[in-house]
Design an enzyme around this catalytic site. Structure first.
Site, PDB file in Angstrom:
ATOM      1  N   SER A  38       9.011  -1.139  -6.621  1.00 19.50           N
ATOM      2  CA  SER A  38       7.715  -0.514  -6.362  1.00 19.50           C
ATOM      3  C   SER A  38       7.920   0.841  -5.697  1.00 19.50           C
ATOM      4  O   SER A  38       9.016   1.166  -5.254  1.00 19.50           O
ATOM      5  CB  SER A  38       6.885  -1.409  -5.444  1.00 19.50           C
ATOM      6  OG  SER A  38       7.425  -1.357  -4.133  1.00 19.50           O
ATOM      7  N   LYS A  39       6.837   1.593  -5.653  1.00 19.33           N
ATOM      8  CA  LYS A  39       6.904   2.908  -5.031  1.00 19.33           C
ATOM      9  C   LYS A  39       7.283   2.780  -3.560  1.00 19.33           C
ATOM     10  O   LYS A  39       7.952   3.625  -2.989  1.00 19.33           O
ATOM     11  CB  LYS A  39       5.555   3.600  -5.186  1.00 19.33           C
ATOM     12  CG  LYS A  39       5.501   4.966  -4.514  1.00 19.33           C
ATOM     13  CD  LYS A  39       4.328   5.766  -4.977  1.00 19.33           C
ATOM     14  CE  LYS A  39       3.793   6.735  -3.936  1.00 19.33           C
ATOM     15  NZ  LYS A  39       4.689   7.169  -2.900  1.00 19.33           N
ATOM     16  N   ARG A  40       6.838   1.668  -2.968  1.00 21.19           N
ATOM     17  CA  ARG A  40       7.144   1.469  -1.550  1.00 21.19           C
ATOM     18  C   ARG A  40       8.644   1.354  -1.287  1.00 21.19           C
ATOM     19  O   ARG A  40       9.130   1.806  -0.257  1.00 21.19           O
ATOM     20  CB  ARG A  40       6.422   0.230  -1.023  1.00 21.19           C
ATOM     21  CG  ARG A  40       5.073   0.586  -0.426  1.00 21.19           C
ATOM     22  CD  ARG A  40       4.742  -0.322   0.732  1.00 21.19           C
ATOM     23  NE  ARG A  40       4.168  -1.542   0.195  1.00 21.19           N
ATOM     24  CZ  ARG A  40       4.424  -2.757   0.649  1.00 21.19           C
ATOM     25  NH1 ARG A  40       5.244  -2.913   1.664  1.00 21.19           N
ATOM     26  NH2 ARG A  40       3.872  -3.797   0.116  1.00 21.19           N
TER      27      ARG A  40
END
Ligand code: GLU
Length: 522
Positions: free
Chosen positions: A264-266
């Site tokens: 994920s972007k996180r």
């Protein structure tokens, strides 16, 4: 029809709902490799039928990304071709016609249930699904009389068209990577194919109609679309297109570098790597997300890294040109299992690609880094520093606080290691810097003074010219000046070969730095 007679045609069909995720780049790349190795076509289609999720600028962003990456499309949005238009929002007439075909064949029906009615049903019935079991209790063209339906339509009542899925059938998805995936149709719901409210089809209908009309032979896409595949198989059958149905290949997921689950972007934010090819400026929030391009990655390195997430050529070769990949790629040998997104490996690839380039090619990026630090250097100086420093190792702290080391992989890595080329030391930290303490002792200043006089007399200040004089002096006197000299020129225990550094700085600068060290350290 014998599928092997058809020209290979594949498509990359993103929805313009934001920046292109790096996983999407890999999907497009695999489509490209497959198309090229079969002498086929790669189509770029924009799937923008969900108007609520449309993000301005996303389409342009995707096009620019592939331009930067060097993945060319043969036809599609912005590329042209004779199967257009390639933007789904411009194909309403076509979809309307095919919705009609399904209705006439009794493969679909019109449903008038309002969102409120559907909600109420979901509240009342646990795990409610609109399907063969329940459609008889709902407000649709199967339960209402023809007169009622016509009246509702004439009154402009909003409706959707649903796919009439026949229950109890084993649907086989023949997947090139996963083999036969069998799903019983009873678990599928009567998917909405068209909404009168915006006169647009849903993804499923538009996707199938377009793949058919664009003569797509292989659907290569992310694993997240596998659950839709049985429905798609049934749609091909309902249209009578089963004999030209594309073959499917669902690619493995990209997984978090650390821990379990989807990348994920996180993860990128936390560990300090981009998940988008280019920097993205969110038009709504103004937030900026980092991109591989702006981080200093070379497009070839990004492509090479991505190609090996889910596939490998079966030998130990890692650095592959696009041509080699086209030759070696084998869709059937792609992994079923998710591929961990090893972002440190991405930096390693960039290092390899940077080394393949002439040193001068690093200069523009390095120059930018220097300017940001307030330093002006000539291209010759920059190139010399790159030559001396490109093989060094950099230490960094990752997002989890771990100290790590890696090769110089970006022009920006050079700066923390090269400041002393451009800025003379202004102080020496004898207390905390072990190198300074160990190498500048009593008597060192006197030795450096002797060396200073020697250096003053050197005419040929090239590496060889200095070496001849200083090595001879060292041999004669037994003085080993190298570490103390490093303290004087660098300020600490860093840097390249001393003669190289000295030649770079030039005689005047070397003498001035030595004088300062002698005065300051005594
Ligand atoms: N529009 C879908 C996406 O955003 C396409 C999926 C497919 O390739 O069928 O990825």
């Amino acid at each position: 029809m014998d599928m092997s007679e058809r020209k290979v045609r594949v498509r990359f069909a993103p929805s313009p709902t934001g920046p292109l995720h790096i996983g999407g780049v890999r999907t497009a790349l695999y489509n490209y490799l497959f198309a090229k190795q079969h002498g086929g076509d790669l189509i770029f289609r924009i799937e923008d039928t969900d108007s609520t999720r449309f993000v301005p600028g996303a389409e342009e962003y995707i096009i620019e990304s592939f331009k930067w990456l060097g993945i060319p499309f043969d036809e599609g949005v912005s590329f042209g071709g004779d199967h257009g238009p390639y933007r789904q929002s411009e194909r309403r007439d076509i979809y309307r016609k095919y919705v009609q075909v399904l209705l006439e064949r009794d493969k679909a029906y019109i449903a008038f249930d309002t969102p409120e009615e559907l909600d109420a049903k979901r509240q009342a019935v646990e795990n409610f699904q609109y399907d063969a079991q329940t459609r008889g209790q709902m407000r649709n063209s199967l339960t209402l009389s023809k007169e009622e339906v016509d009246a509702l339509l004439a009154a402009g009542t909003p409706y959707v068209v649903r796919f009439k899925i026949e229950p109890g059938r084993d649907v086989v998805v023949d997947d090139i990577i996963r083999g036969e995936v069998v799903i019983n149709s009873s678990i599928l719901d009567d998917k909405v194919l068209y909404k009168s409210a915006d006169d647009l089809p849903t993804y499923h209908l538009a996707n199938i109609v377009d793949d058919h009309l664009m003569e797509v032979t292989h659907v290569i896409r992310g694993e997240e679309w596998l659950p839709s595949a049985p429905l798609h198989v049934l749609l091909y059958e309902a249209f009578g297109w089963a004999d030209t149905m594309p073959r499917f290949a669902h690619l493995p997921l990209l997984l978090k570098p650390i821990g379990n689950g989807k990348l994920s972007k996180r993860d990128g934010d936390k560990l300090g790597f981009p998940v988008f090819p280019l920097e993205w400026h969110d038009p709504k929030t103004g937030a900026v997300s980092s991109g591989y391009r702006e981080k200093g990655y070379l497009p070839g390195a990004v492509i090479n890294f991505l190609a090996l997430l889910g596939w490998n050529p079966g030998n130990d070769q890692e650095v592959l040109s696009l041509e080699e990949m086209v030759k070696l790629f084998d869709l059937s040998k792609c992994s079923k299992n998710g591929a961990k997104f090893d972002y440190v490996k991405a930096a390693w690839f960039n290092h390899q690609y940077l080394l393949q380039q002439p040193d001068a090619a690093w200069c523009p990026a390095f120059d930018k880094v220097l300017r940001e630090a307030g330093i002006e250097a000539t291209p010759e100086q920059e190139e010399a520093v790159v030559r001396m420093m490109k093989l060094k190792v950099i230490e960094y702290v990752d997002g989890l606080g771990n100290k790590k080391k890696r090769n110089i992989s970006f022009a920006s890595d050079l700066w923390p290691l090269t400041k002393f080329f451009f800025v003379a030391p202004t102080e020496f930290d004898r207390e905390n810097d072990k190198f300074v303490r160990k190498n500048w002792k009593e008597g060192t200043a006197a030795e450096m003074q002797q060396m200073l006089t020697l250096i003053e007399g050197i005419d040929d200040f090239s590496v060889e010219g200095q070496k001849a004089v200083i090595d001879a002096w060292s041999e004669q006197t037994g003085i080993k000046p190298w570490n103390a000299w490093r303290v004087a020129l660098v300020g600490t225990g860093q840097g390249p070969d001393m003669y190289e550094l000295s030649a770079f700085l030039g005689k005047d600068e070397v003498m001035s730095r030595m004088k300062f060290a002698i005065e300051t350290l005594k």
